[in-house]
Design an enzyme around this catalytic site. Sequence first.
Site, PDB file in Angstrom:
ATOM      1  N   TRP A  42     -20.147 -45.340 -23.187  1.00  0.00           N
ATOM      2  CA  TRP A  42     -19.601 -45.731 -24.317  1.00  0.00           C
ATOM      3  C   TRP A  42     -18.487 -46.871 -24.490  1.00  0.00           C
ATOM      4  O   TRP A  42     -17.581 -46.804 -23.924  1.00  0.00           O
ATOM      5  CB  TRP A  42     -18.842 -44.545 -25.186  1.00  0.00           C
ATOM      6  CG  TRP A  42     -18.359 -44.797 -26.565  1.00  0.00           C
ATOM      7  CD1 TRP A  42     -16.861 -44.987 -26.587  1.00  0.00           C
ATOM      8  CD2 TRP A  42     -18.648 -44.448 -27.568  1.00  0.00           C
ATOM      9  NE1 TRP A  42     -16.573 -45.146 -28.028  1.00  0.00           N
ATOM     10  CE2 TRP A  42     -17.614 -44.712 -28.661  1.00  0.00           C
ATOM     11  CE3 TRP A  42     -20.023 -44.132 -28.514  1.00  0.00           C
ATOM     12  CZ2 TRP A  42     -17.703 -44.777 -30.096  1.00  0.00           C
ATOM     13  CZ3 TRP A  42     -20.181 -44.061 -29.714  1.00  0.00           C
ATOM     14  CH2 TRP A  42     -19.114 -44.387 -30.311  1.00  0.00           C
ATOM     15  N   ASN A  44     -15.778 -48.491 -27.607  1.00  0.00           N
ATOM     16  CA  ASN A  44     -15.557 -48.900 -29.241  1.00  0.00           C
ATOM     17  C   ASN A  44     -14.255 -50.018 -29.040  1.00  0.00           C
ATOM     18  O   ASN A  44     -14.599 -51.068 -28.639  1.00  0.00           O
ATOM     19  CB  ASN A  44     -15.067 -47.698 -29.832  1.00  0.00           C
ATOM     20  CG  ASN A  44     -14.187 -46.744 -29.578  1.00  0.00           C
ATOM     21  OD1 ASN A  44     -14.427 -46.064 -28.590  1.00  0.00           O
ATOM     22  ND2 ASN A  44     -12.979 -46.779 -30.380  1.00  0.00           N
ATOM     23  N   ASP A  45     -13.159 -49.808 -29.639  1.00  0.00           N
ATOM     24  CA  ASP A  45     -12.142 -50.659 -29.975  1.00  0.00           C
ATOM     25  C   ASP A  45     -11.682 -51.675 -28.806  1.00  0.00           C
ATOM     26  O   ASP A  45     -11.484 -51.052 -27.723  1.00  0.00           O
ATOM     27  CB  ASP A  45     -10.793 -49.958 -30.561  1.00  0.00           C
ATOM     28  CG  ASP A  45     -10.977 -49.270 -31.614  1.00  0.00           C
ATOM     29  OD1 ASP A  45     -11.876 -48.884 -31.924  1.00  0.00           O
ATOM     30  OD2 ASP A  45      -9.626 -48.589 -31.983  1.00  0.00           O
ATOM     31  N   GLN A  61     -11.940 -49.327 -25.509  1.00  0.00           N
ATOM     32  CA  GLN A  61     -11.966 -47.892 -25.404  1.00  0.00           C
ATOM     33  C   GLN A  61     -13.477 -47.469 -24.749  1.00  0.00           C
ATOM     34  O   GLN A  61     -14.377 -48.128 -25.026  1.00  0.00           O
ATOM     35  CB  GLN A  61     -12.152 -47.560 -26.851  1.00  0.00           C
ATOM     36  CG  GLN A  61     -10.800 -47.468 -27.653  1.00  0.00           C
ATOM     37  CD  GLN A  61      -9.644 -46.747 -26.932  1.00  0.00           C
ATOM     38  OE1 GLN A  61      -9.423 -45.476 -27.519  1.00  0.00           O
ATOM     39  NE2 GLN A  61      -9.141 -46.849 -25.949  1.00  0.00           N
ATOM     40  N   TRP A  69     -19.168 -41.033 -27.981  1.00  0.00           N
ATOM     41  CA  TRP A  69     -17.539 -40.747 -27.642  1.00  0.00           C
ATOM     42  C   TRP A  69     -17.013 -39.515 -26.948  1.00  0.00           C
ATOM     43  O   TRP A  69     -17.797 -38.618 -27.129  1.00  0.00           O
ATOM     44  CB  TRP A  69     -16.964 -40.832 -29.280  1.00  0.00           C
ATOM     45  CG  TRP A  69     -15.347 -40.977 -29.404  1.00  0.00           C
ATOM     46  CD1 TRP A  69     -14.668 -42.035 -29.770  1.00  0.00           C
ATOM     47  CD2 TRP A  69     -14.416 -40.113 -29.149  1.00  0.00           C
ATOM     48  NE1 TRP A  69     -13.340 -42.045 -29.690  1.00  0.00           N
ATOM     49  CE2 TRP A  69     -13.204 -40.720 -29.581  1.00  0.00           C
ATOM     50  CE3 TRP A  69     -14.207 -38.654 -28.759  1.00  0.00           C
ATOM     51  CZ2 TRP A  69     -12.030 -40.023 -29.216  1.00  0.00           C
ATOM     52  CZ3 TRP A  69     -13.220 -37.908 -28.942  1.00  0.00           C
ATOM     53  CH2 TRP A  69     -11.890 -38.702 -28.987  1.00  0.00           C
ATOM     54  N   PHE A 104      -5.681 -44.036 -25.903  1.00  0.00           N
ATOM     55  CA  PHE A 104      -6.208 -44.458 -27.084  1.00  0.00           C
ATOM     56  C   PHE A 104      -5.961 -46.072 -27.166  1.00  0.00           C
ATOM     57  O   PHE A 104      -5.133 -46.507 -26.042  1.00  0.00           O
ATOM     58  CB  PHE A 104      -5.724 -43.884 -28.250  1.00  0.00           C
ATOM     59  CG  PHE A 104      -6.695 -42.739 -28.622  1.00  0.00           C
ATOM     60  CD1 PHE A 104      -7.182 -41.835 -27.716  1.00  0.00           C
ATOM     61  CD2 PHE A 104      -6.870 -42.271 -29.862  1.00  0.00           C
ATOM     62  CE1 PHE A 104      -8.147 -40.729 -28.013  1.00  0.00           C
ATOM     63  CE2 PHE A 104      -7.879 -41.221 -30.227  1.00  0.00           C
ATOM     64  CZ  PHE A 104      -8.249 -40.406 -29.495  1.00  0.00           C
ATOM     65  N   GLU A 227      -5.610 -48.122 -39.221  1.00  0.00           N
ATOM     66  CA  GLU A 227      -5.721 -48.380 -37.900  1.00  0.00           C
ATOM     67  C   GLU A 227      -5.518 -49.660 -37.229  1.00  0.00           C
ATOM     68  O   GLU A 227      -5.725 -50.701 -38.061  1.00  0.00           O
ATOM     69  CB  GLU A 227      -6.994 -47.611 -37.406  1.00  0.00           C
ATOM     70  CG  GLU A 227      -7.167 -46.172 -37.677  1.00  0.00           C
ATOM     71  CD  GLU A 227      -8.320 -45.763 -36.788  1.00  0.00           C
ATOM     72  OE1 GLU A 227      -8.283 -44.699 -36.000  1.00  0.00           O
ATOM     73  OE2 GLU A 227      -9.266 -46.172 -36.980  1.00  0.00           O
TER      74      GLU A 227
END
Length: 500
Positions: A42, A44-45, A61, A69, A104, A227
């Site tokens: 996975w 993400n950001d 991420q 996630w 994070f 965010e």
Amino acid sequence: MNRGNNMKSSKLTEARSYETKYGDQISPQERPLFHVTPAVGWLNDPNGFSVYKGEYHLFYQYHPYDINWGPMHWGHVKSTDLLQWERLPASLAPDQEYDGQGCFSGSAAQTPDGRHLIMYTGVRGKDNSPQCRQTQCMAYGDGVEYVKYENNPVISAEMLPEGCSASDFRDPKLWWDREEGCYYAVVGNRTEDGSGAVLLFTSPDGFQWSYVSMLDRSGNKHGRMWECPDLFELAGKGVMLVSPQEMRAEGLTFHNGNDVICLIGSYDKTAHSFTREEIAAVDYGLDFYAPQTLEAPDGRRIMIAWMQSWETSHFHPHGTKWAGMMTLPRELSLVDGHLIQTPVRELLSRRANPVVHKGARLEGRTKFPGVEGRVLDMTAEFRVPDGEELPRSVAVHIAENESYRTAIIFDPRENTVCLDRTDSGYRYNIVSSRKAPVRDQGGRLKLRIVMDRFSVEVFINDGEQVMSACLYTPQEADGITFESDGAVLLDVEKYEIVLD
């Protein structure tokens, strides 16, 4: 400065072993050609998008063990041209009390003494529980190996102004201010009214931090939690990017859910205040979130983002071993107060095998010889012949065969462009189309369409608007057709993208 522990944790060692073993089993043909994907699992950001020792570094991420996630690690790639990315070992794993629930999102910068400094959000406690705490933490390294600062966290709840949340406090964007000789960081927060804000902090050395000011806040008008904030200057204006959660649509300008907005105004570096003058959408498409920018060595402001939406992030093609990819890096500029985005110019040198059709009259549905493919950079310009009425719609159908297609539809009477992937192959009840407002040019329109196997990014009128979407259409669907219900003249330039 106190030094961290240089021994790699067992969790980081395990993640690196896993990504090496299973990432190597994914063939290049199963991935995009020039968009970043995770080694395995996975993504993400984007995190830590920065220049270090003359190379572009991008972290992300990362949950290597699943295509969904999970506890956040940091994956890592680097590049010299923003198109060809070298995979590096995972850089952070959740292995401390203060980040045991995840490392994070965050950012990175090169220090004056030549180290690569990382600032990230450590999470302890379960989401939405009274015990959940999000704090800002530091790590530093040499471009491959990173050490967590032994006195983490460096910013905790005790440093927040009254009314700010300790459980919604994340995504620091760090930079070194050359003029002042100190660091600054903007961090997202949720305030006492339940909506988002951006907080500013400063540090003389990157490790001792203090609160400065609240730069802007939603006031429950533009989403809830803000965010992934980012603050920089373009053309003498202050520009702040934020990614609101629980956004409400405002016509075509914003869409519901997780969105990205651009706040344009003035930033007073002496008073540390931001005065908002304009607010605009950043991407009108279906898959775009959490952008981050850097200043390139030549002065360009370059942005990259997660090309996915949370709502569709768990819908993967059967058998896939990775989930999530980044957008093509984009150059940002301001023209008449409007944010302009264009593909990084490095893409131009990778274009090959041109196919050109000039002044073709389009009325009905047409396919042009040589105009096809799923890895390409194509420009299509439409104009209405003198004396002809505006057609109701002009469309480009991409990733097409007898079973599939995605449509880019221009309505010259309404002055909108619609990106519609209803027939792209998703077998879920999800949002499949969105519209972008475009400037009235009397029926003229310019589209630059960049495709990379599993995605499309549409740059409208030289980047005045952009629409991004994932396309998990089978690769054999590589046709492109043009269609108009009235007469238009069309210029097409299509290039393949070829890397070394």
